[in-house]
Motif scaffolding. Structure first.
Motif, PDB file in Angstrom:
ATOM      1  N   ASN A  32     -34.027  81.701  -0.392  1.00 36.02           N
ATOM      2  CA  ASN A  32     -34.773  82.006  -1.673  1.00 36.02           C
ATOM      3  C   ASN A  32     -34.984  81.122  -2.693  1.00 36.02           C
ATOM      4  O   ASN A  32     -36.362  81.021  -3.006  1.00 36.02           O
ATOM      5  CB  ASN A  32     -33.758  83.131  -2.174  1.00 36.02           C
ATOM      6  N   LEU A  33     -34.401  80.454  -2.987  1.00 35.43           N
ATOM      7  CA  LEU A  33     -34.524  79.332  -4.111  1.00 35.43           C
ATOM      8  C   LEU A  33     -35.473  78.277  -3.679  1.00 35.43           C
ATOM      9  O   LEU A  33     -36.263  77.814  -4.315  1.00 35.43           O
ATOM     10  CB  LEU A  33     -33.154  78.725  -4.624  1.00 35.43           C
ATOM     11  N   SER A  34     -35.097  77.852  -2.261  1.00 37.26           N
ATOM     12  CA  SER A  34     -36.067  76.828  -1.804  1.00 37.26           C
ATOM     13  C   SER A  34     -37.743  77.296  -2.001  1.00 37.26           C
ATOM     14  O   SER A  34     -38.517  76.531  -2.106  1.00 37.26           O
ATOM     15  CB  SER A  34     -35.662  76.608  -0.346  1.00 37.26           C
ATOM     16  N   ASN A  35     -37.947  78.763  -1.386  1.00 36.63           N
ATOM     17  CA  ASN A  35     -39.251  79.253  -1.504  1.00 36.63           C
ATOM     18  C   ASN A  35     -39.556  79.339  -3.007  1.00 36.63           C
ATOM     19  O   ASN A  35     -40.993  79.012  -3.294  1.00 36.63           O
ATOM     20  CB  ASN A  35     -39.219  80.528  -0.662  1.00 36.63           C
ATOM     21  N   GLN A  36     -38.736  79.599  -3.913  1.00 34.43           N
ATOM     22  CA  GLN A  36     -39.088  80.027  -5.252  1.00 34.43           C
ATOM     23  C   GLN A  36     -39.617  78.673  -5.855  1.00 34.43           C
ATOM     24  O   GLN A  36     -40.634  78.454  -6.694  1.00 34.43           O
ATOM     25  CB  GLN A  36     -37.944  80.545  -5.920  1.00 34.43           C
ATOM     26  N   LEU A  37     -38.803  77.960  -5.730  1.00 32.11           N
ATOM     27  CA  LEU A  37     -38.909  76.471  -6.210  1.00 32.11           C
ATOM     28  C   LEU A  37     -39.578  75.499  -5.497  1.00 32.11           C
ATOM     29  O   LEU A  37     -40.034  74.155  -6.022  1.00 32.11           O
ATOM     30  CB  LEU A  37     -37.449  75.683  -6.618  1.00 32.11           C
ATOM     31  N   ASN A  38     -40.243  75.792  -4.723  1.00 35.58           N
ATOM     32  CA  ASN A  38     -41.003  74.678  -3.618  1.00 35.58           C
ATOM     33  C   ASN A  38     -40.179  73.430  -3.458  1.00 35.58           C
ATOM     34  O   ASN A  38     -40.870  72.524  -3.597  1.00 35.58           O
ATOM     35  CB  ASN A  38     -42.246  74.727  -4.082  1.00 35.58           C
ATOM     36  N   THR A  39     -39.071  73.359  -2.697  1.00 35.63           N
ATOM     37  CA  THR A  39     -38.293  72.356  -2.369  1.00 35.63           C
ATOM     38  C   THR A  39     -37.571  72.577  -1.261  1.00 35.63           C
ATOM     39  O   THR A  39     -37.380  73.711  -0.566  1.00 35.63           O
ATOM     40  CB  THR A  39     -37.229  72.011  -3.575  1.00 35.63           C
ATOM     41  N   SER A  40     -36.909  71.699  -0.720  1.00 33.09           N
ATOM     42  CA  SER A  40     -35.986  71.729   0.467  1.00 33.09           C
ATOM     43  C   SER A  40     -34.694  71.973   0.299  1.00 33.09           C
ATOM     44  O   SER A  40     -34.292  72.230  -0.923  1.00 33.09           O
ATOM     45  CB  SER A  40     -36.131  70.129   1.203  1.00 33.09           C
ATOM     46  N   LEU A  86     -27.530  82.160 -15.392  1.00 28.29           N
ATOM     47  CA  LEU A  86     -27.741  83.461 -14.469  1.00 28.29           C
ATOM     48  C   LEU A  86     -29.132  84.263 -14.742  1.00 28.29           C
ATOM     49  O   LEU A  86     -29.625  84.741 -13.807  1.00 28.29           O
ATOM     50  CB  LEU A  86     -26.392  84.314 -15.055  1.00 28.29           C
ATOM     51  N   VAL A  87     -29.686  84.235 -16.010  1.00 23.40           N
ATOM     52  CA  VAL A  87     -30.801  84.871 -16.208  1.00 23.40           C
ATOM     53  C   VAL A  87     -32.160  83.762 -15.803  1.00 23.40           C
ATOM     54  O   VAL A  87     -32.986  84.059 -15.470  1.00 23.40           O
ATOM     55  CB  VAL A  87     -31.054  85.355 -17.578  1.00 23.40           C
ATOM     56  N   GLY A  88     -31.854  82.701 -15.977  1.00 27.05           N
ATOM     57  CA  GLY A  88     -32.820  81.640 -15.977  1.00 27.05           C
ATOM     58  C   GLY A  88     -33.032  81.041 -14.568  1.00 27.05           C
ATOM     59  O   GLY A  88     -34.298  80.875 -14.095  1.00 27.05           O
ATOM     60  N   ILE A  89     -32.097  80.848 -13.699  1.00 27.40           N
ATOM     61  CA  ILE A  89     -32.038  80.657 -12.297  1.00 27.40           C
ATOM     62  C   ILE A  89     -33.345  81.362 -11.482  1.00 27.40           C
ATOM     63  O   ILE A  89     -34.289  80.861 -10.850  1.00 27.40           O
ATOM     64  CB  ILE A  89     -31.114  80.273 -11.663  1.00 27.40           C
ATOM     65  N   PRO A  90     -32.870  82.571 -11.488  1.00 31.30           N
ATOM     66  CA  PRO A  90     -33.904  83.738 -10.624  1.00 31.30           C
ATOM     67  C   PRO A  90     -35.187  83.462 -11.241  1.00 31.30           C
ATOM     68  O   PRO A  90     -36.172  84.038 -10.472  1.00 31.30           O
ATOM     69  CB  PRO A  90     -33.227  84.823 -10.478  1.00 31.30           C
ATOM     70  N   LEU A  91     -35.443  83.288 -12.450  1.00 32.91           N
ATOM     71  CA  LEU A  91     -36.666  83.387 -13.107  1.00 32.91           C
ATOM     72  C   LEU A  91     -37.602  82.081 -13.373  1.00 32.91           C
ATOM     73  O   LEU A  91     -38.718  82.225 -13.806  1.00 32.91           O
ATOM     74  CB  LEU A  91     -36.553  84.073 -14.570  1.00 32.91           C
ATOM     75  N   ALA A  92     -36.749  81.091 -12.746  1.00 32.15           N
ATOM     76  CA  ALA A  92     -37.345  79.604 -13.135  1.00 32.15           C
ATOM     77  C   ALA A  92     -38.739  79.529 -12.713  1.00 32.15           C
ATOM     78  O   ALA A  92     -38.542  79.569 -11.124  1.00 32.15           O
ATOM     79  CB  ALA A  92     -36.372  78.588 -12.699  1.00 32.15           C
ATOM     80  N   PRO A  93     -39.531  79.145 -13.143  1.00 33.30           N
ATOM     81  CA  PRO A  93     -41.024  78.803 -12.366  1.00 33.30           C
ATOM     82  C   PRO A  93     -40.897  77.495 -11.663  1.00 33.30           C
ATOM     83  O   PRO A  93     -41.873  77.206 -10.932  1.00 33.30           O
ATOM     84  CB  PRO A  93     -41.945  78.821 -13.466  1.00 33.30           C
ATOM     85  N   ASN A  94     -40.453  76.578 -12.133  1.00 33.08           N
ATOM     86  CA  ASN A  94     -40.109  75.290 -11.411  1.00 33.08           C
ATOM     87  C   ASN A  94     -38.614  74.749 -11.193  1.00 33.08           C
ATOM     88  O   ASN A  94     -37.840  75.113 -11.740  1.00 33.08           O
ATOM     89  CB  ASN A  94     -41.112  74.230 -12.032  1.00 33.08           C
ATOM     90  N   TYR A  95     -38.671  73.581 -10.433  1.00 30.79           N
ATOM     91  CA  TYR A  95     -37.436  72.855 -10.131  1.00 30.79           C
ATOM     92  C   TYR A  95     -36.774  72.262 -11.537  1.00 30.79           C
ATOM     93  O   TYR A  95     -35.726  72.185 -11.437  1.00 30.79           O
ATOM     94  CB  TYR A  95     -37.709  71.890  -8.932  1.00 30.79           C
TER      95      TYR A  95
END
Length: 401
Positions: A32-40, A86-95
């Motif tokens: 989920n985080l890889s897709n959200q943040l466009n990273t490996s 906890l609030v920031g990570i799932p809403l973070a727009p970039n890495y």
């Protein structure tokens, strides 16, 4: 007479219950985080290192300030700083922002440790070892429960961030709860701090402790004990898939067996510590069990033995770090916040160093080599613990009760 700090302990253990979830939530949401943040996947693993960076930097001052300002400001601040993560990570727009939020989690972790360990040791002097080992129990319970919470949201096709938000809500409520409860006076001499003072057997020094010997050895145990369980938490699911040929679901289940082993361990330690077995003895025996279990995992690739190995790895790596925290305060009872921060700094270094080293090993030599490296860490832990046990007999005489 009832200890007046029971409510404080409950609040602190709740904090570590949620921390157990935080410890594995990034790895559990890697896709989920890889897709959200466009990273490996490797980029997501560096977020774990970011937590270590935040913890390491803040520990240089958190322990000293805890000794000066008291324990409560730090454990309360930790609850509210965790909200940022906890609030920031799932809403973070970039890495970049996610990396900053992960650093905030590291700062919160160091604040929580700098306040919690001294507070529990000061409040429950007679059972300091058990009180600190129970921290690991609640961490293990949190890590065991998180997959079920995630499964609940996944089954209903809900946003993965709801798991983060639920944890944030608990920290918010618990932070206000901790604001209201009593903490021990950190400036009160240790021999009159506890309600159990009459029954407390204070250690007597046969010779002056040497920070360059036993102090350094216990600090290094803080590093190796953390490296042992952290390496397993990061790489066990991948090992299950790539080496053992398990499905993704079965591989993640290995962490559940590992967490159950951790929970069983800390329950046993809470009951048996100081009554049947001494902390320093545990610190020698546990790495031996860990080394044998890791070798079994690598070389006996049979389903039942894999489950058994994961269980015993969890059992043998749980509580050692907490015992190191207790033992170093026995050697150096003054300024507990400062002295325990040194062990925490070593542990935080493991969070930064181990992902990079094991990442390089996995690329060049494979995952079997990663777990053999963990066996090496276990052997170093054994040698350090044997030396600390030798110095303990030379330095401290515990009067019979």
């Amino acid at each position: 007479m009832k200890n007046p700090y029971i409510k404080m302990a409950i609040g602190l253990y709740i904090s570590y219950f949620i921390l157990g979830m935080i410890n594995i939530i990034i790895g559990s949401n890697m896709e989920n985080l890889s897709n959200q943040l466009n990273t490996s996947a490797s980029g997501i693993s560096y977020l774990v290192s970011a937590i270590g960076i935040g913890k390491l930097v803040s520990l240089f001052f958190a322990g000293r300030l805890s000794d000066k300002l008291g324990r409560k400001p730090f454990v309360v601040s930790a609850s509210f700083i965790y909200l940022i993560f906890l609030v920031g990570i799932p809403l973070a727009p970039n890495y970049t922002l996610a990396f900053i939020f992960a650093i905030c989690a590291g700062i919160a972790n160091s604040f929580l440790d700098a306040g919690t360990y001294p507070a529990l040791i000061e409040a429950f002097q007679k059972k300091a070892g058990s009180a600190t080992v129970l921290i690991k129990a609640f961490v293990s319970i949190g890590a065991t429960i998180l997959p079920f919470i995630m499964a609940f949201f996944i089954a209903r096709d809900l946003f993965y961030g709801y798991t983060f938000f639920l944890m944030a809500a608990v920290y918010l409520v618990n932070g206000f709860f901790l604001l209201r409860v009593s903490f021990p006076n950190h400036k009160t001499p240790s021999d009159i701090q506890s309600e159990d003072k009459v029954e407390t057997a204070e250690p007597q020094f046969l010779s002056k402790p040497k920070f360059g010997q036993e102090g350094l050895a216990v600090i290094l145990l803080g590093f190796t004990s953390t490296a042992l369980f952290m390496l397993v938490q990061v790489w066990l699911p991948k090992f299950g898939q790539e080496v053992l040929g398990l499905t993704q679901a079965k591989s993640v289940q290995l962490l559940s067996y590992y967490s159950i082993g951790s929970l069983v361990s800390v329950i046993l330690l809470a009951v048996l510590l100081n009554k049947v077995i001494k902390p320093i003895t545990v610190m020698i025996i546990y790495p031996v069990i860990a080394a044998i279990s890791l070798l079994s995992l690598i070389y006996i690739q049979q389903p039942f033995m894999t489950v058994l190995s994961a269980f015993f790895i969890g059992l043998s790596t749980a509580g050692v770090f907490q015992l190191a925290m207790t033992i170093i305060t026995e050697f150096f009872p003054a300024n507990k916040g400062t002295i325990t921060s040194y062990v925490n700094i070593a542990a935080s270094s493991a969070f930064i160093i181990i992902p990079f080293i094991t990442g390089m090993i996995s690329k060049s030599a494979g995952l079997n080599a990663v777990f053999l490296f963990d066996v090496g860490i276990a052997i170093v832990s054994i040698l350090l613990a044997v030396f600390v046990a030798y110095r303990y007999k030379k330095v401290i005489k515990v009067p019979s009760v």
